[in-house]
Design a protein around this motif. Structure first.
Motif, mmCIF file in Angstrom:
data_model
loop_
_atom_site.group_PDB
_atom_site.id
_atom_site.type_symbol
_atom_site.label_atom_id
_atom_site.label_comp_id
_atom_site.label_asym_id
_atom_site.label_seq_id
_atom_site.Cartn_x
_atom_site.Cartn_y
_atom_site.Cartn_z
ATOM 1 N N GLU A 83 0.881 -1.102 0.227
ATOM 2 C CA GLU A 83 -0.015 -0.089 0.086
ATOM 3 C C GLU A 83 0.929 1.095 0.034
ATOM 4 O O GLU A 83 2.079 1.096 -0.020
ATOM 5 C CB GLU A 83 -1.140 0.146 1.537
ATOM 6 C CG GLU A 83 -0.134 -0.179 2.496
ATOM 7 C CD GLU A 83 -0.055 1.225 3.286
ATOM 8 O OE1 GLU A 83 -1.071 1.794 3.716
ATOM 9 O OE2 GLU A 83 0.997 1.755 3.578
ATOM 10 N N GLU A 116 -2.017 -12.277 -2.041
ATOM 11 C CA GLU A 116 -3.217 -12.586 -1.559
ATOM 12 C C GLU A 116 -3.857 -13.884 -2.387
ATOM 13 O O GLU A 116 -2.936 -14.127 -3.461
ATOM 14 C CB GLU A 116 -4.274 -11.523 -2.003
ATOM 15 C CG GLU A 116 -4.111 -10.512 -1.194
ATOM 16 C CD GLU A 116 -5.120 -9.372 -0.861
ATOM 17 O OE1 GLU A 116 -5.933 -10.017 0.239
ATOM 18 O OE2 GLU A 116 -5.507 -8.333 -1.358
ATOM 19 N N TYR A 266 -4.883 2.980 12.077
ATOM 20 C CA TYR A 266 -5.872 3.952 12.076
ATOM 21 C C TYR A 266 -6.512 4.252 13.412
ATOM 22 O O TYR A 266 -6.301 3.629 14.193
ATOM 23 C CB TYR A 266 -7.139 3.279 11.282
ATOM 24 C CG TYR A 266 -7.064 3.212 9.685
ATOM 25 C CD1 TYR A 266 -6.863 4.181 8.869
ATOM 26 C CD2 TYR A 266 -7.073 2.012 9.406
ATOM 27 C CE1 TYR A 266 -6.639 4.096 7.489
ATOM 28 C CE2 TYR A 266 -6.820 1.876 7.857
ATOM 29 C CZ TYR A 266 -6.626 3.037 7.009
ATOM 30 O OH TYR A 266 -6.533 3.005 5.578
#
Ligand code: HAM
Length: 427
Positions: A83, A116, A266
């Motif tokens: 990311e 993944e 987060y």
């Protein structure tokens, strides 16, 4: 013929016919991003593995199961970026942006890599359009809403008909720790009834139990958690303000009490945007605030540098928006050589070179078996606006026949005037 090589699992070629679609997405995105004051940043596609471990969290699935690490002979490890946030924060600090401006607004467009299990909309190499706004003392609900408004604006402009926005808040770091303790207490009684993965999550990252897809776990979660408790005043006020501002801008949202997101960094607002027609992988974008990540990666604790951002998945946008594929962008002109004699071809080659240097998109055939018919059919296939025809008569008269492929008219143009002629007709 048996194929010897193919693309690695979970990756794909973006073939020339699809490139106009990608270019369209990227240029439209750049336009919108710039209108909100975001500037492009390009970071390496690989970074120190430790950067990802530190920022995304040792317990996150991305770090635990999906990091694609590079084999190197040295001790220090590198991994392909899963990311963009960690890399942008690393660059923000390395380049001392905190000393240059009160708020840095970055965007990036590029490939990300996660090991993944591939399925529809879930790839090992995929592309994101991402945004990060980072600055000292920047925990303002206005910035949260600017970011969310930008994500919604981009998705609508890129053809997503009715993007659905879900938001939640994890509150400040202290609040998040408190929630974790409360969750452990409430879910602890039911621990043995949770699925095997959730029993593991319970130990490693209790938040992830909340977004387990299994029905039995969902039922347990629903029975003990109605909403994430925002027990400290500032966290609650921040979330309420965000909602008020979303309403002011007419942005519809749904509060998703179990939305926690899979990345550890987060805090405060988190959000996810889904689109129809994508099956189980229906998130076209997601993001949130990170109040402590910059400090965790070496930022000055006194500067109180916070960030917020999101990333949209380009492949999922293309799947959901289903834009029509423009098979081939038109070229300006195609050169047809009437004689196979090499003198003609050399002359034509020089003209093509001159036109290309003047900025026209021109092509010609080089193969030996080029019949006039096959050259014309190639011109049609390439959607040429004009064909330039060079034969014995033209060469003798120092001119070239220019055929307008749209209305089928043809006229002779002096060799020295071709450039000006095309300029006039094409502009
Ligand atoms: P993320 O939710 O991991 O967040 O990814 C954002 C988007 O990237 C997803 O909503 C999805 O559209 C796309 N995406 C993720 N994984 C795949 C995959 N394997 N195949 C295809 N598309 C995928 C982040 O990456 C955060 N860095 C977002 C962010 C920025 N938060 C704050 N700043």
């Amino acid at each position: 013929m048996t194929l010897k090589f193919s693309t690695p699992r979970g990756t794909s070629d973006i073939l020339p016919d699809a490139i106009p679609l990608w270019e369209g997405v990227e240029s439209q995105a750049r336009k919108v991003l710039k209108s909100y004051g975001y500037r492009e940043i390009r970071t390496p596609v690989y970074e120190e593995t430790a950067l990802f471990k530190r920022s995304l969290g040792q317990t996150s699935d991305i770090v635990n199961k999906q990091l694609l690490e590079l084999a190197t002979s040295k001790d220090e490890g590198y991994a392909l970026r899963p990311e963009g946030t960690a890399s942008v924060v690393r660059s923000y600090l390395e380049n001392s942006f905190d000393k240059k401006e009160p708020l840095s607004k970055f965007f990036y467009i590029g490939p990300m890599f996660r090991g993944e299990r591939p399925q529809k909309g879930r790839l090992r190499q995929f592309h994101q359009i991402g945004v990060e706004a980072i600055g000292p003392n920047s925990i303002s609900p206005y910035l949260d809403v600017e970011i969310i408004a930008l994500a919604m604006h981009l998705l609508k402009d890129l053809g997503i008909k009715s993007p659905k926005l879900k938001i939640n808040s994890l509150g400040s770091k202290e609040n998040k720790d408190k929630i974790a303790t409360e969750l452990r207490e409430h879910l602890g009684i039911h621990k043995k009834d949770l699925c095997e993965d959730c029993q593991d999550r319970f130990e490693r990252n209790i938040f992830r139990v909340l977004d387990c897809k299994k029905e039995s776990c969902r039922r347990i979660v629903a029975s003990v958690v109605k909403a994430l408790p925002l027990s400290d005043g500032p966290s609650r006020l921040h979330f309420e303000y965000v909602q008020r501002l979303l309403k002011d801008l007419g942005i519809e949202y749904e509060i998703a009490p179990y939305l926690v997101r899979g990345l550890d960094y987060y805090t405060y607002t988190v959000f996810e945007i889904t689109a129809e027609g994508l099956g189980s992988q229906d998130a076209v974008g997601a993001g949130g605030r990170y109040a402590d990540l910059v400090e965790d990666l070496g930022g000055n604790p006194k500067a109180n540098i916070a960030g917020i951002g999101f990333a949209l998945g380009i492949e999922r946008i293309l799947l959901a928006a289903r834009p029509t594929q423009d098979t081939c962008a038109a070229i300006d002109a195609y050169m047809v050589v009437m004689e196979s004699d090499s003198d003609y071809q050399r002359e034509a080659f020089k003209i093509v070179d001159r036109l290309r240097k003047a900025g026209f998109n021109v092509d010609m055939a080089y193969t030996d078996d080029r019949s006039v018919k096959s050259q014309f059919s190639r011109a049609n296939k390439l959607n040429a606006r004009f064909t330039l025809i060079l034969g014995e008569e033209e060469l003798r008269n120092k001119c070239i026949a220019v055929k307008d492929m749209a209305n089928r008219t043809q006229e002779n143009v002096a060799l020295g005037d071709v450039l000006e002629y095309l300029n006039k007709r094409l502009n």
